[in-house]
Design a protein around this motif. Structure first.
Motif, short mmCIF file in Angstrom:
data_model
loop_
_atom_site.label_atom_id
_atom_site.label_comp_id
_atom_site.label_asym_id
_atom_site.label_seq_id
_atom_site.Cartn_x
_atom_site.Cartn_y
_atom_site.Cartn_z
N PHE A 176 0.82 -1.21 0.00
CA PHE A 176 0.00 0.00 0.00
C PHE A 176 0.86 1.27 0.00
CE2 PHE A 176 -2.71 -3.32 1.61
CZ PHE A 176 -3.89 -3.09 0.93
N ASN A 177 2.17 1.10 0.00
CA ASN A 177 3.10 2.23 -0.01
C ASN A 177 3.19 2.79 -1.43
OD1 ASN A 177 5.27 3.96 0.06
ND2 ASN A 177 6.63 2.55 1.14
N SER A 178 2.84 4.04 -1.61
CA SER A 178 2.84 4.64 -2.95
C SER A 178 4.25 4.81 -3.51
CB SER A 178 2.13 6.00 -2.92
OG SER A 178 2.79 6.88 -2.05
N ARG A 179 5.27 4.71 -2.68
CA ARG A 179 6.66 4.85 -3.15
C ARG A 179 7.29 3.51 -3.52
NH1 ARG A 179 8.06 8.25 1.87
NH2 ARG A 179 6.64 9.96 1.55
N ARG A 180 6.55 2.45 -3.38
CA ARG A 180 7.08 1.12 -3.70
C ARG A 180 7.50 1.08 -5.16
NH1 ARG A 180 6.33 -4.19 -1.43
NH2 ARG A 180 6.64 -5.72 -3.05
N ARG A 181 8.68 0.58 -5.42
CA ARG A 181 9.21 0.55 -6.78
C ARG A 181 8.94 -0.76 -7.50
NH1 ARG A 181 14.36 3.82 -7.90
NH2 ARG A 181 13.69 5.82 -7.10
N ARG A 182 9.12 -1.86 -6.80
CA ARG A 182 8.91 -3.16 -7.44
C ARG A 182 7.58 -3.74 -6.98
NH1 ARG A 182 14.42 -6.36 -6.60
NH2 ARG A 182 13.74 -6.02 -4.47
N LEU A 183 6.89 -4.33 -7.92
CA LEU A 183 5.56 -4.88 -7.64
C LEU A 183 5.64 -6.40 -7.55
CD1 LEU A 183 2.54 -4.14 -7.47
CD2 LEU A 183 2.43 -4.49 -9.92
N ASN A 184 5.19 -6.95 -6.45
CA ASN A 184 5.08 -8.39 -6.30
C ASN A 184 3.69 -8.76 -6.81
OD1 ASN A 184 4.49 -10.98 -5.35
ND2 ASN A 184 5.75 -10.74 -3.52
N VAL A 185 3.62 -9.12 -8.07
CA VAL A 185 2.33 -9.36 -8.73
C VAL A 185 1.54 -10.46 -8.02
CG1 VAL A 185 1.22 -10.05 -10.89
CG2 VAL A 185 3.21 -8.54 -10.93
N ASP A 186 2.20 -11.52 -7.62
CA ASP A 186 1.53 -12.62 -6.94
C ASP A 186 0.85 -12.14 -5.66
OD1 ASP A 186 0.85 -15.36 -6.63
OD2 ASP A 186 2.58 -15.69 -5.33
N LEU A 187 1.55 -11.31 -4.90
CA LEU A 187 0.98 -10.80 -3.65
C LEU A 187 -0.14 -9.80 -3.92
CD1 LEU A 187 0.90 -10.67 -0.60
CD2 LEU A 187 2.78 -9.02 -0.69
N VAL A 188 0.03 -8.93 -4.90
CA VAL A 188 -1.01 -7.96 -5.22
C VAL A 188 -2.29 -8.68 -5.65
CG1 VAL A 188 -1.70 -6.13 -6.81
CG2 VAL A 188 0.56 -6.07 -5.75
N VAL A 189 -2.16 -9.68 -6.48
CA VAL A 189 -3.34 -10.45 -6.90
C VAL A 189 -4.00 -11.11 -5.69
CG1 VAL A 189 -4.10 -12.49 -8.20
CG2 VAL A 189 -2.60 -10.82 -9.28
N ALA A 190 -3.19 -11.66 -4.78
CA ALA A 190 -3.74 -12.29 -3.58
C ALA A 190 -4.46 -11.27 -2.70
CB ALA A 190 -2.62 -12.98 -2.79
N ILE A 191 -3.92 -10.06 -2.59
CA ILE A 191 -4.58 -9.01 -1.80
C ILE A 191 -5.90 -8.62 -2.43
CG2 ILE A 191 -4.43 -6.59 -1.08
CD1 ILE A 191 -1.40 -7.08 -0.68
N VAL A 192 -5.91 -8.45 -3.74
CA VAL A 192 -7.15 -8.10 -4.43
C VAL A 192 -8.19 -9.20 -4.23
CG1 VAL A 192 -8.20 -7.68 -6.69
CG2 VAL A 192 -6.02 -6.59 -6.11
N GLN A 193 -7.76 -10.44 -4.33
CA GLN A 193 -8.69 -11.56 -4.11
C GLN A 193 -9.19 -11.58 -2.67
OE1 GLN A 193 -6.11 -14.69 -5.49
NE2 GLN A 193 -7.21 -14.85 -7.42
N ALA A 194 -8.34 -11.22 -1.72
CA ALA A 194 -8.75 -11.20 -0.31
C ALA A 194 -9.73 -10.08 -0.02
CB ALA A 194 -7.51 -11.05 0.58
N LEU A 195 -9.69 -9.03 -0.82
CA LEU A 195 -10.55 -7.87 -0.57
C LEU A 195 -11.81 -7.84 -1.43
CD1 LEU A 195 -7.85 -5.08 -0.21
CD2 LEU A 195 -9.14 -6.21 1.60
N HIS A 196 -11.81 -8.58 -2.52
CA HIS A 196 -12.94 -8.52 -3.45
C HIS A 196 -13.38 -9.93 -3.79
CE1 HIS A 196 -15.44 -7.24 -6.77
NE2 HIS A 196 -15.18 -6.00 -6.48
N LEU A 197 -14.60 -10.29 -3.45
CA LEU A 197 -15.08 -11.65 -3.61
C LEU A 197 -15.36 -12.04 -5.06
CD1 LEU A 197 -17.48 -11.87 -0.56
CD2 LEU A 197 -15.12 -12.67 -0.75
N ASP A 198 -15.56 -11.08 -5.94
CA ASP A 198 -15.85 -11.37 -7.34
C ASP A 198 -14.55 -11.73 -8.05
OD1 ASP A 198 -16.64 -11.48 -9.98
OD2 ASP A 198 -17.21 -9.38 -10.12
N THR A 199 -14.38 -13.00 -8.41
CA THR A 199 -13.13 -13.44 -9.04
C THR A 199 -12.91 -12.80 -10.41
OG1 THR A 199 -14.27 -15.39 -9.92
CG2 THR A 199 -13.08 -15.66 -7.83
N GLY A 200 -13.97 -12.39 -11.08
CA GLY A 200 -13.82 -11.70 -12.36
C GLY A 200 -13.15 -10.35 -12.22
#
Length: 81
Positions: free
Chosen positions: A47-71
């Motif tokens: 959630f840090n706006s200054r983060r330079r590298r994106l861990n795509v696997d973790l971001v996808v997991a966070i989105v899935q944890a926060l939003h129940l619609d898999t689409g």
């Protein structure tokens, strides 16, 4: 990226500890070894706006944890990926 999606607020503003629990529960149920689970500091860093590298696997997991619609995850991946 996660911050831009504003999902945390939309999902009721759960704590990073709660998000970490959700991500780890999903990963563990998918068979991920305990040594590969995440921690609260790593989730909070997404959630840090200054983060330079994106861990795509973790971001996808966070989105899935926060939003129940898999689409929704697929829609975001096409938009930002």
């Amino acid at each position: 990226m996660v911050r831009r999606l504003r999902l945390k607020i939309w999902a009721g503003d759960p704590s990073c500890q709660e998000i970490t629990k959700r991500v780890n529960a999903a990963w563990a149920s998918a068979g991920r070894p305990a040594g590969e689970l995440t921690n609260r500091a790593t989730v909070a860093d997404c959630f840090n706006s200054r983060r330079r590298r994106l861990n795509v696997d973790l971001v996808v997991a966070i989105v899935q944890a926060l939003h129940l619609d898999t689409g929704y995850v697929g829609c975001g991946a096409r938009r930002y990926g």
